[in-house]
Design a protein around this motif. Sequence first.
Motif, PDB file in Angstrom:
ATOM      1  N   CYS A 197     -89.388   7.331 -24.418  1.00  0.00           N
ATOM      2  CA  CYS A 197     -89.761   7.024 -25.792  1.00  0.00           C
ATOM      3  C   CYS A 197     -91.116   7.669 -26.117  1.00  0.00           C
ATOM      4  N   PRO A 198     -91.492   7.693 -27.391  1.00  0.00           N
ATOM      5  CA  PRO A 198     -92.837   8.171 -27.736  1.00  0.00           C
ATOM      6  C   PRO A 198     -93.909   7.258 -27.146  1.00  0.00           C
ATOM      7  N   ALA A 199     -95.120   7.776 -27.074  1.00  0.00           N
ATOM      8  CA  ALA A 199     -96.250   6.999 -26.569  1.00  0.00           C
ATOM      9  C   ALA A 199     -96.381   5.699 -27.360  1.00  0.00           C
ATOM     10  N   GLY A 200     -96.696   4.624 -26.650  1.00  0.00           N
ATOM     11  CA  GLY A 200     -96.906   3.336 -27.280  1.00  0.00           C
ATOM     12  C   GLY A 200     -95.691   2.437 -27.286  1.00  0.00           C
ATOM     13  N   ILE A 201     -94.531   2.979 -26.943  1.00  0.00           N
ATOM     14  CA  ILE A 201     -93.331   2.155 -26.878  1.00  0.00           C
ATOM     15  C   ILE A 201     -93.040   1.821 -25.424  1.00  0.00           C
ATOM     16  N   ASP A 202     -93.181   0.555 -25.073  1.00  0.00           N
ATOM     17  CA  ASP A 202     -92.973   0.096 -23.704  1.00  0.00           C
ATOM     18  C   ASP A 202     -92.600  -1.395 -23.759  1.00  0.00           C
ATOM     19  N   PRO A 203     -91.410  -1.753 -23.346  1.00  0.00           N
ATOM     20  CA  PRO A 203     -90.410  -0.905 -22.698  1.00  0.00           C
ATOM     21  C   PRO A 203     -89.685  -0.009 -23.695  1.00  0.00           C
ATOM     22  N   CYS A 204     -88.980   0.978 -23.139  1.00  0.00           N
ATOM     23  CA  CYS A 204     -88.207   1.902 -23.960  1.00  0.00           C
ATOM     24  C   CYS A 204     -86.766   1.413 -23.980  1.00  0.00           C
ATOM     25  N   ASP A 205     -86.427   0.670 -25.012  1.00  0.00           N
ATOM     26  CA  ASP A 205     -85.084   0.110 -25.157  1.00  0.00           C
ATOM     27  C   ASP A 205     -84.503   0.618 -26.474  1.00  0.00           C
ATOM     28  N   PRO A 206     -83.513   1.508 -26.423  1.00  0.00           N
ATOM     29  CA  PRO A 206     -82.942   2.039 -27.664  1.00  0.00           C
ATOM     30  C   PRO A 206     -82.466   0.961 -28.626  1.00  0.00           C
ATOM     31  N   ALA A 207     -82.053  -0.193 -28.098  1.00  0.00           N
ATOM     32  CA  ALA A 207     -81.543  -1.259 -28.958  1.00  0.00           C
ATOM     33  C   ALA A 207     -82.628  -1.852 -29.849  1.00  0.00           C
ATOM     34  N   SER A 208     -83.862  -1.806 -29.393  1.00  0.00           N
ATOM     35  CA  SER A 208     -84.960  -2.392 -30.167  1.00  0.00           C
ATOM     36  C   SER A 208     -85.966  -1.358 -30.662  1.00  0.00           C
ATOM     37  N   ALA A 209     -85.755  -0.091 -30.343  1.00  0.00           N
ATOM     38  CA  ALA A 209     -86.678   0.962 -30.777  1.00  0.00           C
ATOM     39  C   ALA A 209     -86.637   1.095 -32.296  1.00  0.00           C
ATOM     40  N   PRO A 210     -87.773   1.403 -32.916  1.00  0.00           N
ATOM     41  CA  PRO A 210     -87.794   1.545 -34.378  1.00  0.00           C
ATOM     42  C   PRO A 210     -86.846   2.640 -34.854  1.00  0.00           C
ATOM     43  N   ALA A 211     -86.353   2.494 -36.064  1.00  0.00           N
ATOM     44  CA  ALA A 211     -85.499   3.521 -36.650  1.00  0.00           C
ATOM     45  C   ALA A 211     -86.246   4.848 -36.680  1.00  0.00           C
ATOM     46  N   GLY A 212     -85.559   5.918 -36.374  1.00  0.00           N
ATOM     47  CA  GLY A 212     -86.184   7.237 -36.378  1.00  0.00           C
ATOM     48  C   GLY A 212     -86.900   7.590 -35.094  1.00  0.00           C
ATOM     49  N   THR A 213     -86.818   6.736 -34.073  1.00  0.00           N
ATOM     50  CA  THR A 213     -87.466   7.040 -32.794  1.00  0.00           C
ATOM     51  C   THR A 213     -86.930   8.356 -32.230  1.00  0.00           C
ATOM     52  N   VAL A 214     -87.838   9.179 -31.761  1.00  0.00           N
ATOM     53  CA  VAL A 214     -87.462  10.449 -31.130  1.00  0.00           C
ATOM     54  C   VAL A 214     -87.527  10.269 -29.621  1.00  0.00           C
ATOM     55  N   PHE A 215     -86.427  10.538 -28.957  1.00  0.00           N
ATOM     56  CA  PHE A 215     -86.326  10.405 -27.507  1.00  0.00           C
ATOM     57  C   PHE A 215     -86.495  11.781 -26.858  1.00  0.00           C
ATOM     58  N   THR A 216     -87.281  11.831 -25.788  1.00  0.00           N
ATOM     59  CA  THR A 216     -87.526  13.094 -25.088  1.00  0.00           C
ATOM     60  C   THR A 216     -86.705  13.125 -23.802  1.00  0.00           C
TER      61      THR A 216
END
Length: 251
Positions: free
Chosen positions: A92-111
């Motif tokens: 996930c982008p910096a600042g997102i921890d844990p990285c859970d796609p189910a709860s990630a903000p809309a528009g999250t860019v995954f690397t």
Amino acid sequence: MTRRFAILATVGTIALAACSDNTGRDGEEAVTDLDRVASDGAAEAAAKALPAGDFAELTLGAKIAGPRGEDVEGALSNAAGNFADIRSYVACPAGIDPCDPASAPAGTVFTYVHVVHPGEDNDPSTGDGEGNTSSDVERASEFRLTMPAHGFTGQAGYSKAEALAAIGAKADVIVTCHEGGIVWTVNAGDGGDQWEQAEPLTFYWQSTVPPAGPRDAYAIFANYTAAHGPGPYPAADEAAGNACTAPRAAG
């Protein structure tokens, strides 16, 4: 095995390498721009190239922990044996921890990150390790997705420091699209240092679609043959688009 995986392996001398202050192992200045082309074919490839970022400049957040953990390890192989270790993860982008796609903000860019060792990486606990069944890899010239890069934002790159360490200042790495997937062509020219046995190169690309699970969607072209293997791969999502299939703006 089809030769199409080598479609860009001889595009000529095109430079898309390190930042302007990078130098090679002997102190020579690294080639940095796409303004040196030796043929019409090279010029065409340069025109189609995507901007390549430097992995060292990314600031990533936590990794996705899938059913196989955060890091997915495997081998790129064909009927003749294993030709590379591959270790992949999605962050996930910096600042997102844990990285859970189910709860990630809309528009999250995954690397999506892939660390590739031609041949093997001398670590028996990872990939093919001591079980390497290919001959020593003397030249690897390409890494690619063999399936469409769903949700691809157009942002991709590689570790420029690792390319310089493996090949030197003559390292030319270009990033292009092919049939909806992404191709990293590693051109070291003839003779001298190549991207070869147990030299890691890190590649990355970014998507708005999280991984749906490991898929046999990656390949290396090494010792003049193609070898395939698994890595995290996003589910098809037409709404997310794909920069490799979107119309390119006129230059």
